[in-house]
Design a protein around this motif. Structure first.
Motif, PDB file in Angstrom:
ATOM      1  N   VAL A  51       0.826  -1.210   0.000  1.00  0.00           N
ATOM      2  CA  VAL A  51       0.000   0.000   0.000  1.00  0.00           C
ATOM      3  C   VAL A  51       0.861   1.263   0.000  1.00  0.00           C
ATOM      4  O   VAL A  51       0.356   2.351   0.257  1.00  0.00           O
ATOM      5  CB  VAL A  51      -0.967   0.021   1.213  1.00  0.00           C
ATOM      6  CG1 VAL A  51      -1.971  -1.112   1.117  1.00  0.00           C
ATOM      7  CG2 VAL A  51      -0.213  -0.049   2.526  1.00  0.00           C
ATOM      8  N   LYS A  52       2.141   1.137  -0.292  1.00  0.00           N
ATOM      9  CA  LYS A  52       3.040   2.293  -0.278  1.00  0.00           C
ATOM     10  C   LYS A  52       3.505   2.606  -1.697  1.00  0.00           C
ATOM     11  O   LYS A  52       3.933   1.723  -2.434  1.00  0.00           O
ATOM     12  CB  LYS A  52       4.281   2.009   0.592  1.00  0.00           C
ATOM     13  CG  LYS A  52       3.978   1.854   2.073  1.00  0.00           C
ATOM     14  CD  LYS A  52       3.655   3.177   2.718  1.00  0.00           C
ATOM     15  CE  LYS A  52       3.479   3.015   4.231  1.00  0.00           C
ATOM     16  NZ  LYS A  52       3.072   4.262   4.862  1.00  0.00           N
ATOM     17  N   ASN A  53       3.442   3.871  -2.067  1.00  0.00           N
ATOM     18  CA  ASN A  53       3.935   4.361  -3.360  1.00  0.00           C
ATOM     19  C   ASN A  53       3.366   3.579  -4.550  1.00  0.00           C
ATOM     20  O   ASN A  53       4.079   3.189  -5.463  1.00  0.00           O
ATOM     21  CB  ASN A  53       5.475   4.306  -3.418  1.00  0.00           C
ATOM     22  CG  ASN A  53       6.118   5.276  -2.446  1.00  0.00           C
ATOM     23  OD1 ASN A  53       5.582   6.364  -2.212  1.00  0.00           O
ATOM     24  ND2 ASN A  53       7.227   4.883  -1.865  1.00  0.00           N
ATOM     25  N   VAL A  54       2.052   3.365  -4.522  1.00  0.00           N
ATOM     26  CA  VAL A  54       1.381   2.684  -5.630  1.00  0.00           C
ATOM     27  C   VAL A  54       0.744   3.736  -6.521  1.00  0.00           C
ATOM     28  O   VAL A  54      -0.209   4.407  -6.129  1.00  0.00           O
ATOM     29  CB  VAL A  54       0.308   1.701  -5.123  1.00  0.00           C
ATOM     30  CG1 VAL A  54      -0.359   0.982  -6.297  1.00  0.00           C
ATOM     31  CG2 VAL A  54       0.918   0.693  -4.157  1.00  0.00           C
ATOM     32  N   GLU A  55       1.298   3.906  -7.723  1.00  0.00           N
ATOM     33  CA  GLU A  55       0.747   4.883  -8.670  1.00  0.00           C
ATOM     34  C   GLU A  55      -0.476   4.302  -9.349  1.00  0.00           C
ATOM     35  O   GLU A  55      -0.462   3.160  -9.804  1.00  0.00           O
ATOM     36  CB  GLU A  55       1.788   5.260  -9.730  1.00  0.00           C
ATOM     37  CG  GLU A  55       2.640   6.440  -9.336  1.00  0.00           C
ATOM     38  CD  GLU A  55       3.452   6.960 -10.513  1.00  0.00           C
ATOM     39  OE1 GLU A  55       3.652   8.180 -10.582  1.00  0.00           O
ATOM     40  OE2 GLU A  55       3.872   6.149 -11.348  1.00  0.00           O
ATOM     41  N   LEU A  56      -1.533   5.108  -9.450  1.00  0.00           N
ATOM     42  CA  LEU A  56      -2.775   4.657 -10.052  1.00  0.00           C
ATOM     43  C   LEU A  56      -3.117   5.544 -11.247  1.00  0.00           C
ATOM     44  O   LEU A  56      -3.681   6.625 -11.089  1.00  0.00           O
ATOM     45  CB  LEU A  56      -3.899   4.677  -9.011  1.00  0.00           C
ATOM     46  CG  LEU A  56      -5.230   4.056  -9.426  1.00  0.00           C
ATOM     47  CD1 LEU A  56      -5.048   2.574  -9.750  1.00  0.00           C
ATOM     48  CD2 LEU A  56      -6.258   4.220  -8.326  1.00  0.00           C
ATOM     49  N   LEU A  61      -1.588  10.671  -8.596  1.00  0.00           N
ATOM     50  CA  LEU A  61      -2.504   9.810  -7.861  1.00  0.00           C
ATOM     51  C   LEU A  61      -1.716   8.623  -7.298  1.00  0.00           C
ATOM     52  O   LEU A  61      -1.559   7.592  -7.942  1.00  0.00           O
ATOM     53  CB  LEU A  61      -3.623   9.328  -8.791  1.00  0.00           C
ATOM     54  CG  LEU A  61      -4.852   8.679  -8.155  1.00  0.00           C
ATOM     55  CD1 LEU A  61      -5.499   9.621  -7.148  1.00  0.00           C
ATOM     56  CD2 LEU A  61      -5.853   8.299  -9.223  1.00  0.00           C
ATOM     57  N   VAL A  62      -1.185   8.801  -6.084  1.00  0.00           N
ATOM     58  CA  VAL A  62      -0.326   7.797  -5.464  1.00  0.00           C
ATOM     59  C   VAL A  62      -0.971   7.305  -4.176  1.00  0.00           C
ATOM     60  O   VAL A  62      -1.394   8.106  -3.339  1.00  0.00           O
ATOM     61  CB  VAL A  62       1.082   8.370  -5.169  1.00  0.00           C
ATOM     62  CG1 VAL A  62       1.978   7.291  -4.573  1.00  0.00           C
ATOM     63  CG2 VAL A  62       1.704   8.939  -6.425  1.00  0.00           C
ATOM     64  N   MET A  69      -5.843   2.686  -0.223  1.00  0.00           N
ATOM     65  CA  MET A  69      -5.927   1.460  -1.011  1.00  0.00           C
ATOM     66  C   MET A  69      -7.348   0.910  -1.003  1.00  0.00           C
ATOM     67  O   MET A  69      -7.847   0.428  -2.022  1.00  0.00           O
ATOM     68  CB  MET A  69      -4.939   0.415  -0.482  1.00  0.00           C
ATOM     69  CG  MET A  69      -4.980  -0.910  -1.240  1.00  0.00           C
ATOM     70  SD  MET A  69      -4.649  -0.752  -3.024  1.00  0.00           S
ATOM     71  CE  MET A  69      -2.863  -0.555  -2.998  1.00  0.00           C
ATOM     72  N   ALA A  70      -8.020   0.987   0.152  1.00  0.00           N
ATOM     73  CA  ALA A  70      -9.407   0.517   0.237  1.00  0.00           C
ATOM     74  C   ALA A  70     -10.302   1.347  -0.681  1.00  0.00           C
ATOM     75  O   ALA A  70     -11.164   0.801  -1.388  1.00  0.00           O
ATOM     76  CB  ALA A  70      -9.904   0.589   1.681  1.00  0.00           C
ATOM     77  N   GLY A  71     -10.097   2.664  -0.685  1.00  0.00           N
ATOM     78  CA  GLY A  71     -10.874   3.529  -1.578  1.00  0.00           C
ATOM     79  C   GLY A  71     -10.591   3.227  -3.038  1.00  0.00           C
ATOM     80  O   GLY A  71     -11.512   3.183  -3.869  1.00  0.00           O
ATOM     81  N   ALA A  72      -9.321   3.010  -3.363  1.00  0.00           N
ATOM     82  CA  ALA A  72      -8.945   2.680  -4.740  1.00  0.00           C
ATOM     83  C   ALA A  72      -9.534   1.332  -5.142  1.00  0.00           C
ATOM     84  O   ALA A  72      -9.988   1.160  -6.282  1.00  0.00           O
ATOM     85  CB  ALA A  72      -7.430   2.652  -4.880  1.00  0.00           C
ATOM     86  N   PHE A  73      -9.546   0.370  -4.212  1.00  0.00           N
ATOM     87  CA  PHE A  73     -10.119  -0.950  -4.484  1.00  0.00           C
ATOM     88  C   PHE A  73     -11.585  -0.821  -4.880  1.00  0.00           C
ATOM     89  O   PHE A  73     -12.027  -1.390  -5.891  1.00  0.00           O
ATOM     90  CB  PHE A  73      -9.970  -1.846  -3.252  1.00  0.00           C
ATOM     91  CG  PHE A  73     -10.432  -3.263  -3.468  1.00  0.00           C
ATOM     92  CD1 PHE A  73      -9.521  -4.258  -3.779  1.00  0.00           C
ATOM     93  CD2 PHE A  73     -11.782  -3.602  -3.365  1.00  0.00           C
ATOM     94  CE1 PHE A  73      -9.936  -5.581  -3.988  1.00  0.00           C
ATOM     95  CE2 PHE A  73     -12.210  -4.908  -3.577  1.00  0.00           C
ATOM     96  CZ  PHE A  73     -11.283  -5.894  -3.887  1.00  0.00           C
TER      97      PHE A  73
END
Length: 190
Positions: A51-56, A61-62, A69-73
């Motif tokens: 969940v660290k430094n994940v570019e979307l 948008l990192v 991560m839950a929101g991105a999921f």
């Protein structure tokens, strides 16, 4: 002596510059599982859960926290579900907007020497029409979303990959059961 000293300094500087210009550029060591891209952030090339430094999709948008991560999921899940719904909706709109229906019948040999008349339904729509224009716009949206989902999956983040797969599966489950089944009309002739 002052001139000679200046000349020596000048020569020393030139030698130092020449040695720098002929040295090979410094490369950052990278592993086979990751590589660096333009802004210096590491991009993974194998599946991982983090969940660290994940570019979307976009550089600004990192994801850095479990909450993000839950929101991105949830967002990716809904996007994948919407994609499946959009595909089914386009098929439904296409059926409703079809014009110029033609029926073509042709005899085909059947069992025990009988002749079967096989009837095919041919449909189409006009190119310069609002339904076809709407289909074109929806097709563009569908293609863009499909590439977004592909790029999200290519982050190799396990959570996001699960979100794409689960969203696509849920969308198919919810929307595809209404799909029409195409049946050929076959008549017996003696």
């Amino acid at each position: 002596m002052g001139m000679n000293h200046m000349g020596m300094n000048h020569m020393g500087m030139m030698t130092h510059m020449d040695s720098n210009s002929t040295m090979p550029p410094h490369h950052h060591p990278t592993t086979s599982a990751s590589h660096f891209h333009g802004d210096g952030m590491m991009m993974n090339m194998t599946f991982y859960f983090g969940v660290k430094n994940v570019e979307l999709l976009f550089s600004g948008l990192v994801i850095n926290t479990p909450g993000e991560m839950a929101g991105a999921f949830v967002a990716v899940f809904l996007l994948a579900m919407f994609y499946e719904g959009l595909k089914i909706a386009r098929e439904g709109l296409l059926r409703k907007s079809q014009v110029s229906i033609r029926y073509n019948s042709m005899p085909v040999p059947g069992p025990n020497g009988t002749i079967l008349m096989e009837t095919h339904k041919t449909v189409g729509q006009q190119m310069l029409s609002f339904p076809h224009l709407l289909q074109t716009v929806l097709h563009i949206i569908q293609v863009v979303i499909s590439y977004f989902l592909m790029l999200i999956f290519m982050t190799y983040n396990g959570y996001l990959c699960i979100a794409v797969a689960a969203g696509a599966g849920t969308g198919y489950f919810l929307f595809s059961w209404k799909k029409a089944v195409v049946v050929d009309i076959t008549e017996h002739c003696h």
